[in-house]
Write a protein that holds these residues in place. Structure first.
Motif, PDB file in Angstrom:
ATOM      1  N   LEU A  19       0.829  -1.212   0.000  1.00  0.00           N
ATOM      2  CA  LEU A  19       0.000   0.000   0.000  1.00  0.00           C
ATOM      3  C   LEU A  19       0.863   1.263   0.000  1.00  0.00           C
ATOM      4  CD1 LEU A  19      -2.793  -1.113   2.506  1.00  0.00           C
ATOM      5  CD2 LEU A  19      -3.022  -0.804   0.023  1.00  0.00           C
ATOM      6  N   ILE A  20       1.973   1.212   0.715  1.00  0.00           N
ATOM      7  CA  ILE A  20       2.900   2.353   0.728  1.00  0.00           C
ATOM      8  C   ILE A  20       3.547   2.497  -0.646  1.00  0.00           C
ATOM      9  CG2 ILE A  20       5.048   3.252   1.703  1.00  0.00           C
ATOM     10  CD1 ILE A  20       4.195   1.797   4.359  1.00  0.00           C
ATOM     11  N   ALA A  21       4.034   1.399  -1.209  1.00  0.00           N
ATOM     12  CA  ALA A  21       4.699   1.440  -2.517  1.00  0.00           C
ATOM     13  C   ALA A  21       3.758   1.926  -3.614  1.00  0.00           C
ATOM     14  CB  ALA A  21       5.260   0.063  -2.873  1.00  0.00           C
ATOM     15  N   PHE A  70       2.382   5.971  11.679  1.00  0.00           N
ATOM     16  CA  PHE A  70       2.243   6.748  10.459  1.00  0.00           C
ATOM     17  C   PHE A  70       3.341   6.363   9.478  1.00  0.00           C
ATOM     18  CE2 PHE A  70      -0.069   8.960  13.616  1.00  0.00           C
ATOM     19  CZ  PHE A  70      -1.070   9.647  12.969  1.00  0.00           C
ATOM     20  N   VAL A  71       3.067   6.544   8.197  1.00  0.00           N
ATOM     21  CA  VAL A  71       4.061   6.269   7.169  1.00  0.00           C
ATOM     22  C   VAL A  71       5.177   7.307   7.301  1.00  0.00           C
ATOM     23  CG1 VAL A  71       4.500   6.064   4.690  1.00  0.00           C
ATOM     24  CG2 VAL A  71       2.293   5.310   5.638  1.00  0.00           C
ATOM     25  N   ALA A  72       6.396   6.821   7.402  1.00  0.00           N
ATOM     26  CA  ALA A  72       7.551   7.690   7.598  1.00  0.00           C
ATOM     27  C   ALA A  72       7.889   8.452   6.322  1.00  0.00           C
ATOM     28  CB  ALA A  72       8.758   6.867   8.039  1.00  0.00           C
ATOM     29  N   SER A  73       8.508   9.584   6.501  1.00  0.00           N
ATOM     30  CA  SER A  73       8.978  10.377   5.372  1.00  0.00           C
ATOM     31  C   SER A  73      10.006   9.575   4.573  1.00  0.00           C
ATOM     32  CB  SER A  73       9.604  11.677   5.901  1.00  0.00           C
ATOM     33  OG  SER A  73      10.097  12.432   4.834  1.00  0.00           O
ATOM     34  N   GLY A  74       9.842   9.541   3.259  1.00  0.00           N
ATOM     35  CA  GLY A  74      10.764   8.820   2.386  1.00  0.00           C
ATOM     36  C   GLY A  74      10.524   7.324   2.305  1.00  0.00           C
ATOM     37  N   ALA A  75       9.487   6.831   2.981  1.00  0.00           N
ATOM     38  CA  ALA A  75       9.229   5.387   3.021  1.00  0.00           C
ATOM     39  C   ALA A  75       8.948   4.818   1.632  1.00  0.00           C
ATOM     40  CB  ALA A  75       8.062   5.084   3.956  1.00  0.00           C
ATOM     41  N   ARG A  76       8.139   5.505   0.859  1.00  0.00           N
ATOM     42  CA  ARG A  76       7.785   4.974  -0.469  1.00  0.00           C
ATOM     43  C   ARG A  76       9.016   4.856  -1.358  1.00  0.00           C
ATOM     44  NH1 ARG A  76       5.812   6.753  -5.701  1.00  0.00           N
ATOM     45  NH2 ARG A  76       4.431   5.131  -6.502  1.00  0.00           N
ATOM     46  N   GLU A  77       9.843   5.884  -1.375  1.00  0.00           N
ATOM     47  CA  GLU A  77      11.033   5.842  -2.237  1.00  0.00           C
ATOM     48  C   GLU A  77      12.009   4.762  -1.780  1.00  0.00           C
ATOM     49  OE1 GLU A  77      12.948   6.057  -5.430  1.00  0.00           O
ATOM     50  OE2 GLU A  77      11.142   7.253  -5.207  1.00  0.00           O
ATOM     51  N   ARG A  78      12.158   4.597  -0.461  1.00  0.00           N
ATOM     52  CA  ARG A  78      13.045   3.532   0.044  1.00  0.00           C
ATOM     53  C   ARG A  78      12.517   2.154  -0.349  1.00  0.00           C
ATOM     54  NH1 ARG A  78      12.998   6.536   4.760  1.00  0.00           N
ATOM     55  NH2 ARG A  78      11.907   4.899   5.904  1.00  0.00           N
ATOM     56  N   LEU A  79      11.201   1.974  -0.224  1.00  0.00           N
ATOM     57  CA  LEU A  79      10.592   0.705  -0.620  1.00  0.00           C
ATOM     58  C   LEU A  79      10.792   0.433  -2.108  1.00  0.00           C
ATOM     59  CD1 LEU A  79       7.107   0.376   1.095  1.00  0.00           C
ATOM     60  CD2 LEU A  79       8.872  -1.362   0.991  1.00  0.00           C
ATOM     61  N   ALA A  81      13.062   1.654  -4.114  1.00  0.00           N
ATOM     62  CA  ALA A  81      14.486   1.419  -4.399  1.00  0.00           C
ATOM     63  C   ALA A  81      14.869  -0.019  -4.053  1.00  0.00           C
ATOM     64  CB  ALA A  81      15.355   2.410  -3.635  1.00  0.00           C
ATOM     65  N   GLU A  82      14.411  -0.503  -2.903  1.00  0.00           N
ATOM     66  CA  GLU A  82      14.711  -1.873  -2.487  1.00  0.00           C
ATOM     67  C   GLU A  82      14.059  -2.878  -3.429  1.00  0.00           C
ATOM     68  OE1 GLU A  82      16.071  -5.216  -0.945  1.00  0.00           O
ATOM     69  OE2 GLU A  82      16.804  -3.220  -0.416  1.00  0.00           O
ATOM     70  N   ARG A  83      12.835  -2.609  -3.838  1.00  0.00           N
ATOM     71  CA  ARG A  83      12.143  -3.529  -4.747  1.00  0.00           C
ATOM     72  C   ARG A  83      12.777  -3.530  -6.136  1.00  0.00           C
ATOM     73  NH1 ARG A  83       5.763  -3.547  -3.079  1.00  0.00           N
ATOM     74  NH2 ARG A  83       6.124  -4.338  -0.973  1.00  0.00           N
ATOM     75  N   ARG A  84      13.251  -2.383  -6.585  1.00  0.00           N
ATOM     76  CA  ARG A  84      13.958  -2.331  -7.879  1.00  0.00           C
ATOM     77  C   ARG A  84      15.241  -3.161  -7.816  1.00  0.00           C
ATOM     78  NH1 ARG A  84      12.717   3.690  -7.624  1.00  0.00           N
ATOM     79  NH2 ARG A  84      10.810   3.858  -8.841  1.00  0.00           N
ATOM     80  N   LYS A  85      15.955  -3.014  -6.720  1.00  0.00           N
ATOM     81  CA  LYS A  85      17.201  -3.767  -6.532  1.00  0.00           C
ATOM     82  C   LYS A  85      16.905  -5.267  -6.526  1.00  0.00           C
ATOM     83  CE  LYS A  85      20.895  -4.509  -3.230  1.00  0.00           C
ATOM     84  NZ  LYS A  85      21.254  -4.388  -1.833  1.00  0.00           N
TER      85      LYS A  85
END
Length: 125
Positions: A19-21, A70-79, A81-85
């Motif tokens: 959901l965050i991604a 709460f969803v942390a700042s930058g959480a979506r981009e970190r997720l 990035a990890e999923r792309r890797k």
């Protein structure tokens, strides 16, 4: 929604991460409480809490004392990035290795990927 193959807490964590991604849970947005998740999925609240804590431990969720997680700042981009890797490691690298074994050069491989993408786009309703 939940299946039998993976521990329930891991499924809760993965669903919230999805959901965050996807952007359905935006940065700064409150996530469902332990009790809300437990009631919705008909699971033990401790199991729901464990799933939430997995994401909190990874820094994707942050606790705001007295009001929830709460969803942390930058959480979506970190997720993402990890999923792309992970995608590159699981799919792209093995595909490139196999293409090299078959004698495909980069141009041929790229063209095969383009063709597959066009076929997928044409198959969409």
């Amino acid at each position: 929604m939940l299946d039998d193959g993976t521990p329930l807490f891991a499924q809760i964590a993965e669903r919230l991460a999805d959901l965050i991604a996807e952007g359905a849970l935006a940065e700064g947005e409150r996530v469902p409480s332990t009790n809300e998740l437990a009631a919705y999925h008909r699971i033990n609240p401790a199991t729901a809490a464990k799933g939430i804590n997995v994401l909190a431990d990874d820094g994707l969720l942050e606790k705001r004392r007295g009001i929830g997680m709460f969803v942390a700042s930058g959480a979506r981009e970190r997720l993402l990035a990890e999923r792309r890797k992970r995608f590159a490691e699981r799919y792209v690298q093995p595909m490139v290795s196999e293409a090299q074994r078959l004698g495909f050069d980069t141009d041929v491989l790229v063209e095969l990927i383009r063709e597959a993408g066009h076929a997928q786009e044409g198959a969409r309703p």
